[in-house]
Scaffold this motif. Structure first.
Motif, short mmCIF file in Angstrom:
data_model
loop_
_atom_site.label_atom_id
_atom_site.label_comp_id
_atom_site.label_asym_id
_atom_site.label_seq_id
_atom_site.Cartn_x
_atom_site.Cartn_y
_atom_site.Cartn_z
N TYR A 109 -11.53 -0.95 42.93
CA TYR A 109 -10.29 -0.29 42.56
C TYR A 109 -9.77 -0.84 41.24
O TYR A 109 -9.28 -0.11 40.39
CB TYR A 109 -9.25 -0.45 43.68
N LEU A 110 -9.88 -2.15 41.10
CA LEU A 110 -9.45 -2.75 39.84
C LEU A 110 -10.34 -2.26 38.70
O LEU A 110 -9.86 -1.94 37.61
CB LEU A 110 -9.50 -4.28 39.94
N ALA A 111 -11.64 -2.18 38.96
CA ALA A 111 -12.58 -1.70 37.94
C ALA A 111 -12.17 -0.30 37.49
O ALA A 111 -12.12 0.00 36.30
CB ALA A 111 -14.00 -1.70 38.49
N LEU A 112 -11.83 0.56 38.46
CA LEU A 112 -11.44 1.92 38.13
C LEU A 112 -10.14 1.94 37.33
O LEU A 112 -10.00 2.69 36.37
CB LEU A 112 -11.26 2.74 39.41
N ALA A 113 -9.18 1.10 37.76
CA ALA A 113 -7.89 1.08 37.06
C ALA A 113 -8.07 0.64 35.62
O ALA A 113 -7.49 1.22 34.69
CB ALA A 113 -6.92 0.15 37.78
N THR A 114 -8.89 -0.38 35.39
CA THR A 114 -9.08 -0.87 34.02
C THR A 114 -9.88 0.15 33.21
O THR A 114 -9.65 0.31 32.01
CB THR A 114 -9.79 -2.23 34.02
N LEU A 115 -10.81 0.83 33.88
CA LEU A 115 -11.54 1.90 33.20
C LEU A 115 -10.57 2.96 32.72
O LEU A 115 -10.63 3.44 31.58
CB LEU A 115 -12.54 2.52 34.18
N GLY A 116 -9.62 3.30 33.58
CA GLY A 116 -8.59 4.27 33.22
C GLY A 116 -7.78 3.78 32.04
O GLY A 116 -7.50 4.53 31.10
N PHE A 117 -7.45 2.50 32.05
CA PHE A 117 -6.70 1.92 30.94
C PHE A 117 -7.46 2.10 29.63
O PHE A 117 -6.89 2.50 28.60
CB PHE A 117 -6.44 0.43 31.21
N GLY A 118 -8.75 1.80 29.65
CA GLY A 118 -9.58 1.95 28.44
C GLY A 118 -9.55 3.38 27.92
O GLY A 118 -9.41 3.61 26.71
N GLU A 119 -9.63 4.34 28.84
CA GLU A 119 -9.62 5.75 28.43
C GLU A 119 -8.27 6.14 27.84
O GLU A 119 -8.19 6.87 26.85
CB GLU A 119 -9.96 6.64 29.64
N ILE A 120 -7.20 5.63 28.47
CA ILE A 120 -5.85 5.93 27.95
C ILE A 120 -5.72 5.42 26.52
O ILE A 120 -5.22 6.09 25.62
CB ILE A 120 -4.77 5.29 28.85
N MET A 121 -6.23 4.22 26.29
CA MET A 121 -6.15 3.62 24.96
C MET A 121 -6.92 4.47 23.94
O MET A 121 -6.45 4.73 22.84
CB MET A 121 -6.71 2.20 24.99
N ARG A 122 -8.11 4.89 24.34
CA ARG A 122 -8.92 5.70 23.43
C ARG A 122 -8.18 6.99 23.06
O ARG A 122 -8.13 7.39 21.90
CB ARG A 122 -10.26 6.03 24.09
N ASN A 123 -7.58 7.60 24.07
CA ASN A 123 -6.81 8.82 23.83
C ASN A 123 -5.62 8.56 22.91
O ASN A 123 -5.29 9.38 22.06
CB ASN A 123 -6.31 9.40 25.16
N LEU A 124 -5.01 7.40 23.12
CA LEU A 124 -3.86 7.04 22.29
C LEU A 124 -4.30 6.89 20.83
O LEU A 124 -3.68 7.43 19.91
CB LEU A 124 -3.27 5.74 22.82
N PHE A 125 -5.40 6.17 20.63
CA PHE A 125 -5.91 5.97 19.26
C PHE A 125 -6.23 7.33 18.62
O PHE A 125 -6.05 7.55 17.44
CB PHE A 125 -7.19 5.12 19.25
N PHE A 126 -6.70 8.24 19.44
CA PHE A 126 -7.14 9.53 18.95
C PHE A 126 -5.96 10.47 18.67
O PHE A 126 -5.91 11.15 17.65
CB PHE A 126 -8.07 10.15 20.00
N TRP A 128 -2.42 9.80 18.70
CA TRP A 128 -1.16 9.34 18.09
C TRP A 128 -1.35 9.33 16.58
O TRP A 128 -1.32 8.29 15.94
CB TRP A 128 -0.81 7.96 18.62
N ARG A 129 -1.51 10.54 16.01
CA ARG A 129 -1.99 10.67 14.64
C ARG A 129 -1.07 10.04 13.61
O ARG A 129 -1.53 9.48 12.62
CB ARG A 129 -2.19 12.15 14.30
N GLU A 130 0.26 10.15 13.84
CA GLU A 130 1.21 9.62 12.85
C GLU A 130 0.92 8.14 12.58
O GLU A 130 1.13 7.64 11.49
CB GLU A 130 2.66 9.73 13.34
N VAL A 131 0.47 7.44 13.59
CA VAL A 131 0.24 6.01 13.43
C VAL A 131 -1.23 5.70 13.19
O VAL A 131 -1.59 4.96 12.27
CB VAL A 131 0.76 5.26 14.68
#
Ligand code: ADP
Ligand code: MG
Length: 606
Positions: A109-126, A128-131
């Motif tokens: 479950y922790l592995a899945l949660a951290t995997l989700g975190f990684g994906e959220i970050m990637r989406n954010l980098f992608f 959040w264009r202004e920044v």
């Protein structure tokens, strides 16, 4: 070869690398290996030391890279230094955020949660264009510079990266060898037991995530300054998976393993590229085979070869399967400087009920353990004895009722806080820290009042060193007390069962508790071993400890107990001194049975 000689040799080789590797392309790979080495060291802190699987390290790596890029892009390279520090700190703060779910989630479950975190970050980098400028990425990130000296080019950058990696490894190595490293290992090996010997489990886990994230952020910062351009497609799940492979292949839980794994996995794909079509296949199969057949990784393999070929020593298991005497000589047991006496009630339970769904494991139980006594808690299997110990040590919160220890209510308190009050326990099913040695197991229970903090440990201050010596002395005292000094450096799994049980006792008394609850300490012991156990229990009492003894072995109980409480189906059916319990008709009917009674009477007569 001695350790300093090996380190010196590695140092010389490391310094010479740019002189030997003339191709720019390969030197770039070397630099990437350094950065991924740092990222692998970071993952190893949570995965190897604390046993928490993270699949989101690419996200942390990315945060470090973006922080540094936003601060320095298009500016002077001297800004690298504050940006580097800030990358570490910002990423560390995010690490705290993912550390908190880790307190509730375990394993997959922790592995899945951290995997989700990684994906959220990637989406954010992608997105959040202004920044982040989205897919366009951020370029013009300057090479680091110090005054007029710029770390331009891969050769100069190499020495900077090497220094950073070396410092990180030194700090992590100190951490691993410190009391905190032992506590993390304890959490990894047996989380429940770590809590009851006083380890503040959530605080340690979150701190491990913080440290890990700081290192990942620093690696991200270095990466951005090496490549001078970053975009979201760098910080993808592949990177998390690759770093995980590095840790596993190099040697999980070691200082050098992750770095070795990073070097091998950075260069291996390049070497394999000659066989273009099969490269992915060979690579994947190779990693899988390594993990299955060599769980200790390359470093573990190298060490095993070294032992066999160079040091010509047998593997540990063979070495210890000898016929060493398992009985300590009488004079091996030294006294423990401690003495408390009194006759007031130390542990008082009133109206304690514990339900598991529809099952009532304890029903309106009242129990008091007086200071200085050996109080036995007996009853048939499933009568609630272990449940009482679990409730009193904070593993379960009772459904209702009050429990006070030394006049303080302990209901709802966390196990490590209860342990801190001086209430220790052992487990019916052994819960030792398997990857630690005998003395390290005991050390996890030791505390000094003059505690050096994380900073002291990482900076290796005089205070931290003297604390280390003091802890060592306390652990040795506890081992001497139970007569296990001769096993001090043995790995736990090489010990016979009797000794493993006694290590649990030593670990508990290392906390200098006022009360120790022993859950069926004689389970699995032969009569001679039980006799030695009786001797040890009496010595605990003589040293000033109060004892709550849960036991099945009636002769043992009758021999050592001052008072006995009998449970049946979670209710107290009798209480009194051994002779009154022996003759109590209800106890005989409900629990002992006539044949047992006969044996007991014979025993008493002999
Ligand atoms: P004893 O130590 O006296 O043999 P226990 O305290 O282990 O007995 O168990 C008492 C009863 O509570 C048993 O019926 C057991 O199955 C039940 N029990 C203990 N722990 C749990 C749990 N975590 N969840 C559900 N039932 C439990
Ligand atoms: Mg039990």
């Amino acid at each position: 070869m001695r350790r300093p000689a090996i380190l010196l040799l590695l140092f010389v080789i490391a310094l010479a690398v740019p002189l030997v590797v003339s191709s720019n392309y390969y030197l770039r790979l070397v630099n990437l290996a350094l950065i991924f080495g740092l990222l692998a060291v970071s993952l190893n802190v949570v995965l190897g030391y604390a046993g928490q699987l993270s699949l989101g390290h690419a996200g942390l790596f990315g945060i470090g890279a973006y922080v540094t890029a936003l601060m320095t892009a298009g500016h002077s390279g001297t800004l690298f230094w504050p940006a580097f520090v800030l990358s570490g700190l910002v990423t560390g703060a995010v690490g705290l955020l993912i550390g908190f779910p880790a307190l509730r989630l375990k394993g997959h479950y922790l592995a899945l949660a951290t995997l989700g975190f990684g994906e959220i970050m990637r989406n954010l980098f992608f997105n959040w264009r202004e920044v982040t400028h989205g897919m366009d990425g951020i370029g013009n990130i300057p090479p680091p510079s110090l005054g007029f000296f710029a770390f331009t080019g891969d050769t100069r950058f190499y020495y900077l990266g090497l220094l950073m990696l070396a410092v990180a490894m030194l700090l992590v190595h100190r951490l691993e060898r410190s009391k905190y490293g032992r506590m993390l290992a304890a959490i990894r090996d047996a989380e429940l037991a770590a809590g009851v010997v006083g380890v503040n489990v959530p605080r340690l886990k979150v701190t491990a995530f913080f440290i890990s994230a700081v290192l990942a952020g620093c690696a991200g910062s270095l990466y951005a300054h090496l490549t001078s351009f970053i975009s979201p497609d760098v910080f993808v799940f592949d990177v998390s998976a690759q770093v995980l492979s590095m840790v596993l292949i190099g040697g999980i839980g070691t200082t050098w393993g992750p770095v070795l794994g990073a070097v091998v996995l950075t260069f291996l794909p390049e070497m394999l590229r000659v066989s273009k079509s099969y490269y992915q296949l060979i690579y994947g199969a190779g990693i899988a085979a390594m993990i299955i057949f060599f769980p200790g990784g390359l470093l573990g393999m190298a060490r095993a070869c070294w032992r066999l070929l160079v040091a010509k020593k047998a593997p540990e298991d063979v070495l210890y399967a000898s016929t060493e005497p398992s009985t300590p000589p009488a004079d091996a047991m030294s006294p423990l400087p401690q003495s408390r006496t009194g006759s007031s009630a130390l542990l008082v339970a009133e109206g304690v009920t514990m339900r598991f769904g529809g099952l009532v494991a304890l029903k309106d139980l009242a129990l008091d353990v007086r200071e200085g006594e050996i109080h036995a808690l007996i009853g048939p299997n499933g009568s609630g004895k272990s449940t009482f110990i679990n409730v009193a040590s904070g593993i379960y919160t009772p459904t209702s009722g009050r429990i006070a220890f030394a006049n303080e209510s302990i209901v709802g308190r966390k196990p490590w806080l209860i342990a801190g009050l001086g209430l220790a326990r052992t487990f019916q099913n052994l819960r030792l820290f398997q990857s630690l040695s005998v003395i390290e197991n005991v050390l996890v229970g030791c505390r000094t009042s003059d505690a050096a903090g994380w900073f002291g440990v990482l900076a290796s201050t005089a205070k931290a060193k003297s604390e280390g010596i003091e802890l060592q002395r306390m652990a040795e005292e506890a081992l001497n007390f139970v007569g296990l000094a001769q096993f001090r450096d043995r790995p736990i799994r090489t010990l016979p069962h009797e000794q493993q049980r006694i290590v649990e006792v030593a670990r508990a008394i290392a906390m200098r508790p006022r009360l120790i609850m022993l859950d069926e300490p004689a389970a699995g012991m032969n009569p001679a071993e039980v006799d030695r156990l009786i001797e040890r229990i009496r010595r605990l009492r003589d040293a000033g400890m109060t004892i709550l003894l849960v036991e099945h072995n009636m002769p043992l109980v009758m021999k050592v107990a001052d008072r006995i409480t009998v449970l049946n189906h979670g209710r107290k059916i009798a209480e009194g001194d051994p002779s009154s319990i022996r003759d109590n008709p209800e106890v005989i009917e409900a629990y002992l049975g006539h044949s047992t009674r006969k044996r007991l009477l014979q025993h008493a007569a002999s």
